[in-house]
Scaffold this motif. Structure first.
Motif, short mmCIF file in Angstrom:
data_model
loop_
_atom_site.label_atom_id
_atom_site.label_comp_id
_atom_site.label_asym_id
_atom_site.label_seq_id
_atom_site.Cartn_x
_atom_site.Cartn_y
_atom_site.Cartn_z
N ASN A 30 0.84 -1.16 -0.16
CA ASN A 30 -0.05 0.04 0.17
C ASN A 30 0.86 1.23 0.11
OD1 ASN A 30 0.98 -0.75 2.59
ND2 ASN A 30 -0.48 0.44 3.46
N VAL A 31 1.85 1.18 0.71
CA VAL A 31 2.87 2.56 0.77
C VAL A 31 3.58 2.55 -0.69
CG1 VAL A 31 5.22 3.29 1.60
CG2 VAL A 31 3.50 2.17 3.13
N ALA A 32 3.76 1.41 -1.29
CA ALA A 32 4.47 1.65 -2.78
C ALA A 32 3.51 2.19 -3.55
CB ALA A 32 4.85 0.20 -3.16
N GLN A 33 2.19 1.68 -3.54
CA GLN A 33 1.18 2.23 -4.40
C GLN A 33 0.90 3.77 -4.11
OE1 GLN A 33 -2.52 -0.02 -3.71
NE2 GLN A 33 -1.79 -1.99 -4.65
N THR A 34 0.94 4.32 -2.83
CA THR A 34 0.74 5.64 -2.53
C THR A 34 1.96 6.52 -3.26
OG1 THR A 34 -0.27 4.88 -0.65
CG2 THR A 34 0.71 7.30 -0.47
N MET A 35 2.88 5.88 -2.90
CA MET A 35 4.27 6.55 -3.48
C MET A 35 4.32 6.79 -4.91
SD MET A 35 7.30 4.90 -0.99
CE MET A 35 8.53 6.03 -1.77
N VAL A 36 3.68 5.80 -5.79
CA VAL A 36 3.58 5.87 -7.24
C VAL A 36 2.43 6.83 -7.62
CG1 VAL A 36 2.96 4.60 -9.35
CG2 VAL A 36 4.42 3.52 -7.83
N SER A 37 1.25 6.77 -6.66
CA SER A 37 0.28 7.73 -7.05
C SER A 37 0.74 9.13 -6.90
CB SER A 37 -0.94 7.41 -6.44
OG SER A 37 -0.70 7.41 -4.85
N LEU A 38 1.42 9.36 -5.85
CA LEU A 38 2.05 10.74 -5.56
C LEU A 38 2.92 11.22 -6.64
CD1 LEU A 38 2.46 10.55 -1.61
CD2 LEU A 38 0.81 11.64 -3.00
N GLY A 39 3.50 10.39 -7.44
CA GLY A 39 4.38 10.83 -8.59
C GLY A 39 5.85 11.24 -8.05
N LEU A 40 6.00 10.26 -7.15
CA LEU A 40 7.38 10.59 -6.43
C LEU A 40 8.73 9.96 -7.29
CD1 LEU A 40 6.92 9.95 -2.63
CD2 LEU A 40 7.03 12.19 -3.96
N ASP A 41 9.84 10.47 -7.61
CA ASP A 41 10.74 9.89 -8.22
C ASP A 41 11.81 9.42 -7.31
OD1 ASP A 41 12.67 9.32 -10.26
OD2 ASP A 41 13.29 11.33 -10.62
N ILE A 42 11.70 7.95 -7.33
CA ILE A 42 12.87 7.27 -6.61
C ILE A 42 13.55 6.45 -7.36
CG2 ILE A 42 11.21 7.39 -4.60
CD1 ILE A 42 10.48 4.25 -5.22
N SER A 43 13.75 6.80 -8.64
CA SER A 43 14.33 6.05 -9.35
C SER A 43 16.29 5.88 -9.27
CB SER A 43 14.33 6.55 -11.07
OG SER A 43 14.91 8.04 -11.20
N ARG A 44 16.44 7.19 -8.52
CA ARG A 44 17.97 7.09 -7.98
C ARG A 44 18.21 6.59 -6.66
NH1 ARG A 44 19.87 13.21 -8.56
NH2 ARG A 44 22.13 11.83 -8.05
N VAL A 45 17.08 6.08 -5.96
CA VAL A 45 17.48 5.48 -4.89
C VAL A 45 17.12 4.13 -5.02
CG1 VAL A 45 16.26 5.19 -2.38
CG2 VAL A 45 16.31 7.47 -3.78
N ARG A 46 18.17 3.22 -4.19
CA ARG A 46 18.40 1.75 -4.55
C ARG A 46 17.14 1.25 -3.21
NH1 ARG A 46 21.71 -1.69 -6.61
NH2 ARG A 46 23.18 0.02 -6.87
N THR A 47 16.01 0.41 -3.88
CA THR A 47 15.02 -0.14 -3.01
C THR A 47 15.26 -1.70 -2.97
OG1 THR A 47 13.62 0.04 -4.70
CG2 THR A 47 13.65 1.87 -3.41
N LEU A 48 15.10 -2.37 -1.84
CA LEU A 48 15.08 -3.73 -1.80
C LEU A 48 13.98 -4.27 -0.94
CD1 LEU A 48 18.89 -4.33 -1.12
CD2 LEU A 48 17.68 -4.50 -3.30
N ALA A 49 13.50 -5.46 -1.20
CA ALA A 49 12.31 -6.06 -0.50
C ALA A 49 12.51 -6.03 0.90
CB ALA A 49 11.90 -7.36 -1.11
N THR A 50 13.46 -6.47 1.59
CA THR A 50 13.36 -6.76 3.11
C THR A 50 14.84 -6.16 3.59
OG1 THR A 50 14.53 -8.98 2.97
CG2 THR A 50 12.03 -8.64 2.89
#
Length: 464
Positions: free
Chosen positions: A409-429
């Protein structure tokens, strides 16, 4: 003599004068042993002299006129009030000649309202008030007049007599009486107020946990009462006559008050806590002749304050622990830091997290900072902005920021907000983040060792 007795005497004298004047106007035949006979001239002259002497000695003024309004007689008091008798003056001239006015002292008294004129018309005039002012009496005086007609044997009016009394004495008596009544009323009012204040004070002393006390200039108690005496370990009134310095040697509070300065302190007595107020106090309007004090039992309030301060200290310690738990920066590996985020990230918390994380990165020379969002349920624009700012600040210190544990749900919110996190490394756990950081550190270490094992290039030397 009282006013009532004085008025009764004057009424009797007036009646006697009227009777004598009637007999003087028409002498009646005398009767002796049932036979009528004429009085001798000598008897009439003696009675006339007696009558004139009686009229002359009266304390009231007596004025007699005939049926035509011609003034026949003024006694001494009437002469003192109105001046010399003018037999030729007619009633229309009396007001001007004798200075007769209404009670206001300004309006001339009309002739038809004068007591003698009314009596000549057969009317009884009682207690008519006049104001007399003339050259002889520039200040004027108030006079009360009563008049009656004088009738002959046939009942015809043949004259009139007026009795005039100076109201000055009565008015002075009434003024003095009024003054005494006002003074007595003021005294009773003041006494009533004192009793009311005494009842109020006694009610307070009987129901409040206070001690009210007073001392003289030597510090000896002149008053000591109040429900709080029992809390202080004394019976009410038992300190009367004793010195406060014997009970509390060197009492600076009372000493200051005796020097003219109000003071306040808190003391412990018989296991109770008292707030004490003292002020300079003088009995019988003597300034600074003693001390007035009030001691209030504040034991419960003091204990509540102590308990509240202890609770506040505990809360403060708990808040410090909570603050530390809000930003638990953990060094899980060499040059690897983790920051688990739980709950809501507001501006205040984000600023504190940023400061603490940057300080720890700088101190440990960390290469990786893992921001774990597993415990964050809701993300809005502000929260996402705070997290991106944290990652950017870490990158400026030469470390790499990694975000792990983003919920669906947090991922959906961040996408809907149009946040650019392409330069940030994200991992599952968090585990994935730790594995990535350790692997990168291992690879970098191996590369560094291989580079160190390579021979160093040498510079060739040309032979000469």
């Amino acid at each position: 003599m009282s006013l009532i007795a004085y008025e009764q005497e004057c009424a009797e004298l007036r009646a006697r004068v009227a009777e004598l004047e009637a007999r003087l106007a028409l002498p009646a035949p005398a009767e002796t042993n049932g036979y009528h006979h004429e009085e001798s001239p000598s008897d009439q002259d003696g009675e006339t002299r007696l009558l004139r002497a009686a009229i002359q000695s009266l304390a009231d003024g007596v004025v007699i006129c005939d049926r035509d309004g011609r003034l026949l007689h003024f006694n001494a008091v009437a002469t003192a009030i109105f001046g010399e008798r003018a037999s030729e003056a007619v009633p229309e001239e009396w007001s001007v000649r004798y200075g007769l006015f209404h009670g206001d002292g300004v309006t001339p008294f009309p002739s038809h309202e004068m007591p003698l004129v009314r009596a000549l018309q057969g009317e009884n005039a009682d207690a008519v008030e006049l104001f007399v002012r003339s050259e002889r009496l520039p200040a004027g005086r108030y006079v009360e007049c009563s008049a009656r007609a004088i009738r002959d044997a046939d009942g015809e009016i043949c004259g009139a007599v007026a009795v005039c009394r100076d109201l000055g004495e009565r008015r002075r008596y009434e003024a003095e009486r009024e003054q005494r009544l006002r003074a007595e009323e003021a005294r009773l009012t003041a006494e009533k107020e004192r009793l009311r204040m005494a009842r109020i004070l006694q009610s307070l002393l009987d129901h409040l946990d206070v001690v009210v006390w007073a001392t003289d200039e030597k510090g000896e108690f002149t008053f000591h009462d109040g429900l709080g005496c029992a809390s202080a370990g004394f019976e009410r009134g038992t300190l009367l006559g004793k010195s406060v310095f014997d009970i509390s040697p060197g009492d600076r509070l009372v000493q200051r008050a005796l020097l003219g300065n109000a003071a306040r302190d808190r003391s412990h007595m018989n296991g109770a806590v008292f707030d004490n107020w003292v002020i300079p106090f003088g009995e019988d309007d003597q300034k600074g002749s003693g001390v007035l004090g009030l001691s209030l039992n504040v034991t419960e309030a003091h204990q509540a304050k102590v308990e509240l301060e202890a609770k506040l200290a505990l809360i403060q310690r708990q808040q410090e622990v909570i603050f530390n738990l809000e930003t638990p920066i953990i060094q899980v590996w060499d040059h690897v830091l983790t920051l688990p985020m739980v709950g809501v990230v507001d501006s205040k918390r984000a600023a504190r997290v940023t400061d603490d994380l940057l300080a720890e990165v700088s101190r440990t020379q960390a290469r990786f900072a893992i921001l774990d969002l597993t415990g964050v349920d809701v993300v809005d624009t502000a929260t996402a902005g705070h997290m991106l700012n944290i990652i950017t600040a870490v990158r400026l210190l030469g470390a790499e920021g990694i975000i792990t544990g983003i919920r669906p749900n947090v991922a959906q919110t961040m996408v809907s907000l149009g946040l650019d996190i392409s330069r940030v490394r994200t991992l599952a756990t968090l585990r994935d983040g730790l594995a990535f950081a350790i692997r990168k550190l291992t690879e970098d270490g191996s590369a560094a060792r291989r580079a160190a094992a390579l021979p160093r290039p040498t510079r060739s030397v040309e032979s000469g």
